[in-house]
Enzyme design. Sequence first.
Site, PDB file in Angstrom:
ATOM      1  N   ASN A 244      53.279  51.612  40.532  1.00  0.00           N
ATOM      2  CA  ASN A 244      52.705  50.506  39.758  1.00  0.00           C
ATOM      3  C   ASN A 244      51.181  50.545  39.691  1.00  0.00           C
ATOM      4  OD1 ASN A 244      53.383  49.843  42.613  1.00  0.00           O
ATOM      5  ND2 ASN A 244      52.110  48.064  42.224  1.00  0.00           N
TER       6      ASN A 244
ATOM      7  N   CYS B 266      50.004  41.803  42.416  1.00  0.00           N
ATOM      8  CA  CYS B 266      50.453  41.005  43.563  1.00  0.00           C
ATOM      9  C   CYS B 266      49.413  41.016  44.674  1.00  0.00           C
ATOM     10  CB  CYS B 266      51.772  41.551  44.101  1.00  0.00           C
ATOM     11  SG  CYS B 266      52.958  41.843  42.802  1.00  0.00           S
TER      12      CYS B 266
END
Length: 410
Positions: free
Chosen positions: A160, A334
Amino acid sequence: MNTQLNNLILPIYMDYQATTPLDPRVMEAMLPYFTTKFGNPHSHSHSFGWEAENAVEEARGDIAKLIGAEAKEIIFTSGATESNNLAIKGIAKFYGNKKNHIITVVSEHKCVLDACRHLEQEGVKVTYLPIKPNGIIDLEVLKNAITDQTMLVSVMAVNNEIGVIQPLKEIGKICREKGVFFHSDSAQGFGKVPIDVNECNIDLASISGHKIYGPKGIGALYVRKKPRVRITPLINGGGQERGMRSGTLPTPLIVGLGTAANIAYNEMEKDTKHVNHLFDKFLDAINSQISEVYLNGDKDQRYKGNLNLSFAGVEGESIILAIKDLAVSSGSACTSASLEPSYVLRSMGVDEELAHTSIRFGIGRFTTEQEIDYAVKLICSKINKLRDLSPLWEMMQEGIDLKKIKWATH
């Protein structure tokens, strides 16, 4: 707040790894299931329920088709975080009385690493494999890490933060030969790069809706039926989803995920061509106008919708503030709220100063040539301006090694 400039709507969205906009075709498919087709897919005594169930099963088939699986092997969840937890903890709880070792990678998504740390507190042994400077694991190191106590290997498909694609086929072959289950967090790869669960011997794969132009709040876990993989559920209740994930299924969201998967199945080649072209255009233009820019992660073995670049001599946070017209991030959405340098870059051996200068640019289905041209122009002017203001950049140009400087404290 959106503003318009020469037909461009600002800010320009370049954070496709964090989330993707809903494809209008997905929205269109979902709407009836919020209004007239509102039935509970588990109600089997009337047409409202049957209609909803048919829609769910059609979506299940579309998702399975994209990874070469059977419809029955798709279990719906709330997203990839739940899928990763269900796969890792579910295997550990079911097979934990026979084996107690799991292998994963230092550069996995936070939710995989945290699920493993949680299991460590319960007595499970976890090996965290290192990655090479290009972000890819060493297959020999993986082979040597597997013991007769290993029950699961968990390696993501596409990273990611840096976009590298791990060698899933080779990992799957090693796992199958050693009789170990293979889980892959495929949230960033599903619908973007070809993944065939049978070709890669994947036993469990995590899927997310909002990474492929589908809705948020829906995901899936592929669980192999032959040879059968058993997992202990995390949520107990009505026994839906073959007893692995209880709870009433959210029909509109599932229809959205199924439609997004079907579009990806039909248009992956077109999307890949589009993204690759814009990646090359963006990177070539940046490299031709700015010196000392580093692409993080292997250039070829990657999903090119992800460009993680380090701009030596300039802090990533100051770049983000300078290029407000571009929606970008300095790492995983995140964890990018923390000012710590990316753990993924640090585990690749990128030194701390350079890791602090990295920005992740995302390119996707709706990115245009005009947006790329504007982005390049903006980045080049701002980086050069920031470097002119940076005493560190000046020192680097004079050949001073910043690591050897003893900074005075006041």
